[in-house]
Design a protein around this motif. Structure first.
Motif: not given
Length: 338
Positions: A1-22
């Motif tokens: 396991m890496s001791t240097r990396v953290a994954f961060l996940f955003p919350g509500q308000g980050s949504q936009t139409v078109g997100m994820g299509a690409d």
């Protein structure tokens, strides 16, 4: 396991139409995430993400599962880019910690094998429904307070609550007349949340006490405040029916800014969190103290990246929010030997 990396996940308000299509078009792994979410919910959530309409996507009941799905799709795509033939949610790049802002905690549940993707998507849609329902039962909102010390913001909320409650003969909802500091996002940026009258009073007081700016947020309710207590109680019942497992990667609590892995503790966190303050500044400070030097925000937008840069100096901040980011971040990680 890496001791240097953290994954961060955003919350509500980050949504936009078109997100994820690409990323749907570019990554087979991401496409499988969208297809699984569509099947779990029984309607094309993916189409709502890609095409809108915006008003429907912004609705809390839809925005929350949409943000979680898009975040997981980008996570799957990043791991796939690092190892096309052998990847999972936390492999080949295994983080030391996971941290999500508000509904971003639900993204972690799948990433840390606490819940299956299908259970997560169904559960977070119910979370959104319950929160939206309380936003209707007890109208309220949220506002960002810029350039004011936390203790002053808290005093403002306390005074506004006392004044609002004094105007009410008999509260009919547990959140009526109440406002609190709801999101400690970064130094100089605190979001307050509460019932409509209490929030109005708090905004007036914050301006009078010297806040640089007071910015009303476009949200459908007073999230992370006492207005959401009935939603927290109802969500507790929902969670009791899910097969919650211990987390395989520590999840940083929004409430306490400490790591959680125990299934029972996670269940309590997820229920209480909707009516509790999000301690994001302390979360990032904890991660730095635990040796994290590389943060990767995974999901729509880059709000968390901006917060991290204001909280922690000298760390590496990467962002995966569009298809072109996947290859760039994968290359940067390889070059850094991570």
């Amino acid at each position: 396991m890496s001791t240097r990396v953290a994954f961060l996940f955003p919350g509500q308000g980050s949504q936009t139409v078109g997100m994820g299509a690409d990323i749907y078009e570019a990554s087979p792994a991401a496409r499988r995430v969208f297809e699984a979410a569509d099947t779990a919910l029984g309607f094309p959530l993916s189409s709502l993400c890609f095409q809108g309409p915006e008003d429907t996507l912004r609705s809390t009941i839809n925005a929350q599962p949409a943000i979680v799905t898009v975040s997981l799709a980008f996570l799957a795509a990043l791991q796939e880019a690092l190892s096309p033939d052998d990847s999972s949610w936390i492999s080949p790049l295994t983080p030391a910690f996971l941290a999500g802002h508000s509904v971003g905690e639900w993204t972690e549940l799948t990433a840390a094998s606490v819940l299956s993707l299908e259970e997560t998507i169904k559960g977070v849609r119910e979370r959104g429904r319950l929160m939206e329902q309380e936003g209707t039962s007890c109208p309220g909102g949220m506002a960002a307070i810029i350039a004011m010390e936390p203790d002053v913001v808290e005093q403002v909320c306390q005074e506004a609550t006392e004044r609002a409650l004094a105007e009410i003969s008999e509260p009919v909802h547990p959140g009526q007349g109440k406002v609190i500091a709801a999101n400690y996002n970064a130094p100089g940026q605190i979001v307050i949340s509460g019932e409509k009258r209490a929030l109005e009073l708090a905004c007036e007081l914050a301006k009078a006490r010297g806040a640089k700016r007071v910015i009303p947020l476009a949200v459908s309710g007073a999230f992370h405040s006492p207005v959401m207590r009935p939603a927290a109680d109802a969500l507790d019942s929902v969670l009791s029916e899910l097969q919650i497992k211990d987390a395989v990667i520590p999840i940083i609590s929004n409430i306490s800014a400490t790591p959680l892995t125990d299934a029972h503790a996670l269940r309590e966190e997820l229920a209480k969190q909707v009516a509790s303050s999000v301690q994001w500044t302390k979360t990032v400070e904890y991660l730095v103290s635990a040796g994290v030097t590389t943060f990767i925000e995974i999901g729509p937008g880059n709000a968390l990246a901006g917060m991290v840069k204001r909280i922690a100096k000298g760390v590496t901040m990467l962002n995966v929010s569009k298809a072109s980011d996947v290859a760039k971040v994968a290359a940067a990680l390889r070059e850094a030997g991570i």
